[in-house]
Design an enzyme around this catalytic site. Structure first.
Site, PDB file in Angstrom:
ATOM      1  N   GLU A 131       0.851  -1.193   0.000  1.00  0.00           N
ATOM      2  CA  GLU A 131       0.000   0.000   0.000  1.00  0.00           C
ATOM      3  C   GLU A 131       0.886   1.241   0.000  1.00  0.00           C
ATOM      4  O   GLU A 131       2.090   1.149   0.296  1.00  0.00           O
ATOM      5  CB  GLU A 131      -0.910  -0.002   1.231  1.00  0.00           C
ATOM      6  CG  GLU A 131      -1.872  -1.180   1.272  1.00  0.00           C
ATOM      7  CD  GLU A 131      -2.789  -1.152   2.493  1.00  0.00           C
ATOM      8  OE1 GLU A 131      -2.678  -0.197   3.305  1.00  0.00           O
ATOM      9  OE2 GLU A 131      -3.611  -2.071   2.620  1.00  0.00           O
ATOM     10  N   TRP A 160       1.848  -0.775  -6.232  1.00  0.00           N
ATOM     11  CA  TRP A 160       2.909  -1.610  -6.816  1.00  0.00           C
ATOM     12  C   TRP A 160       2.403  -2.959  -7.306  1.00  0.00           C
ATOM     13  O   TRP A 160       2.999  -3.996  -7.052  1.00  0.00           O
ATOM     14  CB  TRP A 160       4.074  -1.801  -5.836  1.00  0.00           C
ATOM     15  CG  TRP A 160       4.661  -0.541  -5.300  1.00  0.00           C
ATOM     16  CD1 TRP A 160       4.718  -0.147  -4.000  1.00  0.00           C
ATOM     17  CD2 TRP A 160       5.281   0.518  -6.060  1.00  0.00           C
ATOM     18  NE1 TRP A 160       5.321   1.074  -3.893  1.00  0.00           N
ATOM     19  CE2 TRP A 160       5.680   1.504  -5.151  1.00  0.00           C
ATOM     20  CE3 TRP A 160       5.522   0.716  -7.429  1.00  0.00           C
ATOM     21  CZ2 TRP A 160       6.309   2.694  -5.537  1.00  0.00           C
ATOM     22  CZ3 TRP A 160       6.147   1.887  -7.813  1.00  0.00           C
ATOM     23  CH2 TRP A 160       6.538   2.859  -6.891  1.00  0.00           C
ATOM     24  N   ARG A 258      10.384 -14.936  -3.844  1.00  0.00           N
ATOM     25  CA  ARG A 258      11.790 -14.587  -3.603  1.00  0.00           C
ATOM     26  C   ARG A 258      12.720 -15.483  -4.416  1.00  0.00           C
ATOM     27  O   ARG A 258      13.762 -15.035  -4.893  1.00  0.00           O
ATOM     28  CB  ARG A 258      12.104 -14.690  -2.107  1.00  0.00           C
ATOM     29  CG  ARG A 258      11.561 -13.489  -1.350  1.00  0.00           C
ATOM     30  CD  ARG A 258      11.793 -13.546   0.141  1.00  0.00           C
ATOM     31  NE  ARG A 258      11.237 -12.334   0.740  1.00  0.00           N
ATOM     32  CZ  ARG A 258      10.658 -12.253   1.918  1.00  0.00           C
ATOM     33  NH1 ARG A 258      10.566 -13.339   2.673  1.00  0.00           N
ATOM     34  NH2 ARG A 258      10.179 -11.115   2.367  1.00  0.00           N
ATOM     35  N   GLU A 378      10.047  -8.064  -3.634  1.00  0.00           N
ATOM     36  CA  GLU A 378       9.877  -9.191  -2.704  1.00  0.00           C
ATOM     37  C   GLU A 378      10.708  -9.023  -1.432  1.00  0.00           C
ATOM     38  O   GLU A 378      11.136 -10.001  -0.813  1.00  0.00           O
ATOM     39  CB  GLU A 378      10.238 -10.526  -3.379  1.00  0.00           C
ATOM     40  CG  GLU A 378       9.598 -10.746  -4.738  1.00  0.00           C
ATOM     41  CD  GLU A 378       8.080 -10.863  -4.679  1.00  0.00           C
ATOM     42  OE1 GLU A 378       7.502 -10.680  -3.605  1.00  0.00           O
ATOM     43  OE2 GLU A 378       7.484 -11.125  -5.729  1.00  0.00           O
TER      44      GLU A 378
END
Length: 400
Positions: A131, A160, A258, A378
């Site tokens: 956010e 994003w 990741r 990430e």
């Protein structure tokens, strides 16, 4: 291919998949990547090609029309795609995370409804946790879902979203406050189907994707905000059907994400090394090729070592996850190492190019702008080090 970034123990099917993807990258992505990136143009033809190859269903189980491949296979495919153009790997990454979350945590109805179309690339996924005022502190989430009979009413603003405009399915994390004992047990993931595009969504009243966020790099793929104003979502579109599990579902998605970001770092670094070692054998100074200068050979040696180390760490993290074991330590290490090494290898290749590296005519200029995103995506390096440090203390805690 060269001897760098090879992976031992692959099956014949895995080798065939990677050979097919490598050929696709060399023929369909690398020749057009820089032009499309400079135009910030969505790679429609490339995406269609990936659909035909079945890449959107690479890890979706065969019973739902996918290829049923492992996280390792997927990570190696991502490495190849990122070698061609990192933005394209971003298009499949968030789709993969959402498909993984549905397969791992969804109800049977949700799997039956979404996974076959995701495998075919008919539905493409986006992942929405961040956010405007929320960085790494997920507990500070403010987007809220309030129960209203058989629906939840969602209000808030997300940030994003990779594929925010082009996606047709978004997994959105919201605060639901239904009596959980901690903030992490008061979060819920909602699966929102929408029409692709920007502006007010014609099929989901109250949902708006304002437009693309202008970025330094990572262009072509759309990165957006998501605004939710009294959006009504049926309760059966809670991932897994039970509220309060969203944080843990999202963290599972981030964990595999990741590994994906590590794979992207490996791919970009490998491409930067290829560009650097090629240019060093073409450019002459002081009467000989710059590759013959010891200073350049030192750079090439360091670059190659970093490419190899990051690749092997990424492979280890993927295999750990595929084994069913906890892999947050290995995923954090892989993401941290690969993104940092990617930045360093790209910068060394940029230095090898000298003044030409600053020109938009040379591919390394694009890679130089793309690499920084991997330092953030990430989870930042600082977050990875926190995760690594805490896990090491768990593993090595002394008695008493």
């Amino acid at each position: 291919m060269g001897r760098l970034a090879q992976t031992d123990g692959l099956t014949e099917i895995q080798r065939d998949i990677l050979a097919t993807v490598r050929e696709f990258v060399d023929k369909e992505i690398i020749p057009v990547a820089t032009e499309l990136e400079h135009k910030d143009e969505y790679p429609t033809a490339i995406v269609e090609g990936m659909k035909q190859l079945g890449l959107f269903g690479l890890t979706v189980p065969e019973e739902y029309g996918g290829l049923g491949e492992s996280l390792l296979t997927y990570a190696l495919v991502v490495e190849e795609i990122a070698r061609g153009w990192m933005s394209v790997s971003g298009i499949v990454n968030t789709h993969f995370i959402v498909a993984h979350m549905i397969n791992a945590h969804g109800t049977q109805e949700q799997k039956d409804h979404f996974l076959p179309r995701m495998a075919a690339g008919e539905i493409r996924g986006a992942f929405s946790m961040s956010e405007p005022g929320l960085g790494s502190d997920v507990a500070a989430i403010s987007t809220k879902g309030v129960r209203d009979g058989n629906f939840y009413v969602l209000n808030g603003q997300k940030m994003w979203l990779t594929n925010g405009g082009t996606s047709s399915l978004v997994a959105v994390l919201c605060k639901t406050d239904e009596g959980g004992s901690t903030p992490y047990k008061n979060m819920t993931t909602f699966l929102i189907e929408k029409t692709p595009g920007f502006g007010a969504n014609p099929t989901v009243p109250g949902l708006t994707v304002p437009g693309k966020i202008e970025k330094m790099g990572y262009k072509g793929v759309d990165t957006t905000e998501l605004v939710l104003q009294d959006v009504r979502i049926p309760a059966d579109r809670i991932l897994g059907g039970v509220p309060g599990r969203g944080f843990y579902q999202m963290m599972d998605g981030v964990e595999v994400g990741r590994v994906n970001v590590a794979a992207r770092g490996c791919g970009v670094a490998r491409r930067a090394f290829e560009l650097g070692i090629t240019y060093a054998q073409q450019r002459s100074t002081f009467g000989k090729k710059i590759a013959e200068h010891q200073a350049i050979q030192f750079k090439l040696a360091e670059m190659a070592t970093k490419v190899e180390a990051a690749h092997q760490m990424m492979v280890m993290a993927a295999r750990k996850k595929d084994s069913g074991e906890r892999n947050d330590l290995e995923a954090g290490m892989a993401k941290y190492l690969a993104s940092e090494y990617c930045k360093e290898v790209v910068e060394d290749a940029f230095r090898i190019h000298g003044g030409y590296g600053f020109s938009k005519e040379y591919e390394i200029e694009r890679l130089y702008r793309e690499a920084p995103m991997l330092l953030i995506g990430e989870g930042t390096a600082e977050i990875q080090k926190m995760i690594i440090g805490r896990r090491l203390l768990e593993e090595y805690r002394i008695a008493g």
